[in-house]
Design a protein around this motif. Structure first.
Motif, mmCIF file in Angstrom:
data_model
loop_
_atom_site.group_PDB
_atom_site.id
_atom_site.type_symbol
_atom_site.label_atom_id
_atom_site.label_comp_id
_atom_site.label_asym_id
_atom_site.label_seq_id
_atom_site.Cartn_x
_atom_site.Cartn_y
_atom_site.Cartn_z
ATOM 1 N N TRP A 102 38.757 14.552 72.244
ATOM 2 C CA TRP A 102 39.061 15.713 71.411
ATOM 3 C C TRP A 102 37.786 16.470 71.076
ATOM 4 O O TRP A 102 36.713 15.883 71.003
ATOM 5 C CB TRP A 102 39.741 15.264 70.118
ATOM 6 C CG TRP A 102 41.013 14.527 70.327
ATOM 7 C CD1 TRP A 102 41.207 13.178 70.236
ATOM 8 C CD2 TRP A 102 42.281 15.076 70.687
ATOM 9 N NE1 TRP A 102 42.508 12.858 70.504
ATOM 10 C CE2 TRP A 102 43.194 14.007 70.793
ATOM 11 C CE3 TRP A 102 42.728 16.376 70.930
ATOM 12 C CZ2 TRP A 102 44.532 14.197 71.127
ATOM 13 C CZ3 TRP A 102 44.065 16.565 71.269
ATOM 14 C CH2 TRP A 102 44.949 15.490 71.360
ATOM 15 N N ALA A 121 43.528 21.818 69.369
ATOM 16 C CA ALA A 121 43.751 20.959 70.528
ATOM 17 C C ALA A 121 44.884 19.973 70.263
ATOM 18 O O ALA A 121 45.749 19.754 71.121
ATOM 19 C CB ALA A 121 42.463 20.213 70.879
ATOM 20 N N ARG A 122 44.903 19.376 69.091
ATOM 21 C CA ARG A 122 45.967 18.436 68.764
ATOM 22 C C ARG A 122 47.323 19.133 68.713
ATOM 23 O O ARG A 122 48.339 18.585 69.161
ATOM 24 C CB ARG A 122 45.660 17.773 67.430
ATOM 25 C CG ARG A 122 44.607 16.682 67.525
ATOM 26 C CD ARG A 122 44.258 16.120 66.180
ATOM 27 N NE ARG A 122 43.478 14.897 66.290
ATOM 28 C CZ ARG A 122 42.701 14.415 65.329
ATOM 29 N NH1 ARG A 122 42.604 15.075 64.178
ATOM 30 N NH2 ARG A 122 42.026 13.296 65.499
ATOM 31 N N MET A 179 48.193 21.818 70.390
ATOM 32 C CA MET A 179 48.594 22.145 71.764
ATOM 33 C C MET A 179 49.102 20.923 72.501
ATOM 34 O O MET A 179 50.101 20.984 73.242
ATOM 35 C CB MET A 179 47.410 22.765 72.506
ATOM 36 C CG MET A 179 47.085 24.183 72.078
ATOM 37 S SD MET A 179 45.625 24.866 72.912
ATOM 38 C CE MET A 179 46.146 24.828 74.631
ATOM 39 N N ALA A 180 48.429 19.795 72.329
ATOM 40 C CA ALA A 180 48.873 18.565 72.985
ATOM 41 C C ALA A 180 50.249 18.155 72.485
ATOM 42 O O ALA A 180 51.116 17.746 73.270
ATOM 43 C CB ALA A 180 47.859 17.451 72.741
ATOM 44 N N TRP A 205 46.853 28.744 76.589
ATOM 45 C CA TRP A 205 45.643 28.629 77.403
ATOM 46 C C TRP A 205 44.659 29.744 77.076
ATOM 47 O O TRP A 205 43.456 29.493 76.955
ATOM 48 C CB TRP A 205 45.997 28.667 78.885
ATOM 49 C CG TRP A 205 46.698 27.447 79.399
ATOM 50 C CD1 TRP A 205 47.083 26.352 78.672
ATOM 51 C CD2 TRP A 205 47.085 27.203 80.747
ATOM 52 N NE1 TRP A 205 47.706 25.439 79.500
ATOM 53 C CE2 TRP A 205 47.714 25.927 80.767
ATOM 54 C CE3 TRP A 205 46.984 27.929 81.934
ATOM 55 C CZ2 TRP A 205 48.231 25.375 81.946
ATOM 56 C CZ3 TRP A 205 47.495 27.379 83.099
ATOM 57 C CH2 TRP A 205 48.105 26.116 83.105
ATOM 58 N N VAL A 223 43.732 17.668 75.925
ATOM 59 C CA VAL A 223 44.647 18.791 76.154
ATOM 60 C C VAL A 223 44.774 19.079 77.649
ATOM 61 O O VAL A 223 45.876 19.349 78.146
ATOM 62 C CB VAL A 223 44.180 20.041 75.389
ATOM 63 C CG1 VAL A 223 45.141 21.187 75.612
ATOM 64 C CG2 VAL A 223 44.074 19.735 73.909
ATOM 65 N N ASP A 224 43.686 19.007 78.379
ATOM 66 C CA ASP A 224 43.755 19.202 79.828
ATOM 67 C C ASP A 224 44.571 18.098 80.484
ATOM 68 O O ASP A 224 45.311 18.347 81.445
ATOM 69 C CB ASP A 224 42.339 19.229 80.413
ATOM 70 C CG ASP A 224 41.460 20.246 79.730
ATOM 71 O OD1 ASP A 224 41.762 21.448 79.836
ATOM 72 O OD2 ASP A 224 40.492 19.831 79.061
#
Length: 223
Positions: free
Chosen positions: A86, A96-97, A99-100, A142, A163-164
């Motif tokens: 992260w 990021a969290r 989005m995941a 994105w 996330v990727d």
């Protein structure tokens, strides 16, 4: 550690769990089990599969068992340090969290109508409207991540991370079905596909003998 995964050509959640294990940098045994073969029902009742009710991926670490790809990411992040998965910055990590988590729980139309098949590239067709809406949301996510936090690298938050890993199967679906994406997204997709671990996974998928016909049609099957 031992990671049980399904077919590399088709199993999107297995790809996420496997990438997480590679990202952790810890040694693990990889066990591939063919999905839905003649032994599937028997196998999923075994002790190694019972905690997840037969779902893959499953990570065993001694007596600890973790299933579900996002849970595997979090478990491994706890073991090796969260900064490996992260962003360090609090604001970036919050996004990021989110989005995941959204990837984990959403985009059901894309998953159902365009299942992962790394070995195929189907003729381009206009997606259904519900898939187009989901693709637009993915492009929005994105774009925001790249614009706000991705300037120091090729990935959504600069460096390759959780996330990727969560969006990697979406990248493969876009390629397989030649789905429409924003122009900016092609550079990010190339970075994901060219990552050495993705290249290893794709090569492994090409070597598999298993063929599941429900995943061999342009818009058939499920995730």
């Amino acid at each position: 550690m031992k990671l049980i995964i399904g077919n590399k050509a088709y199993s999107s959640w297995s790809l996420r769990g496997w990438l997480a294990a590679k990202q952790a940098g810890l040694a693990f045994e990889e066990v591939v089990v063919p999905l839905y073969d003649a032994e599937w029902d028997r196998r999923r009742q075994g002790d190694e599969f019972a905690p997840s009710s037969g779902k893959v991926p499953i990570l065993w670490d001694g007596e600890a068992v973790v299933w579900d790809s996002l849970a595997i990411i979090e478990y491994l992040a706890d073991k090796v340090g969260r900064d490996r998965f992260w962003p360090v910055d609090d604001t970036a990590r919050a996004m990021a969290r989110s989005m995941a988590a959204e990837m984990h729980s959403s985009f059901q139309h894309l998953r159902r109508k365009h299942p992962m098949n790394i070995r195929q590239i189907f003729p381009a067709q206009r997606p259904d409207d519900d898939v187009i809406l989901e693709l637009a949301r993915i492009m929005e996510l994105w774009a925001q991540a790249r614009a706000r936090f991705g300037s120091d690298g090729a990935f959504l938050f600069g460096a390759f991370g959780a996330v990727d890993i969560m969006f990697a199967p979406v990248v493969t679906r876009i390629v397989t079905y030649q789905l429409p994406v924003a122009r900016f997204a092609t550079g990010y997709m190339e970075a994901v596909l060219n990552h050495r671990w993705m290249q290893d996974w794709i090569a492994g998928a090409q070597e598999e003998d298993w063929v599941l016909q429900q995943y061999e049609q342009p818009a058939a099957g499920a995730r």
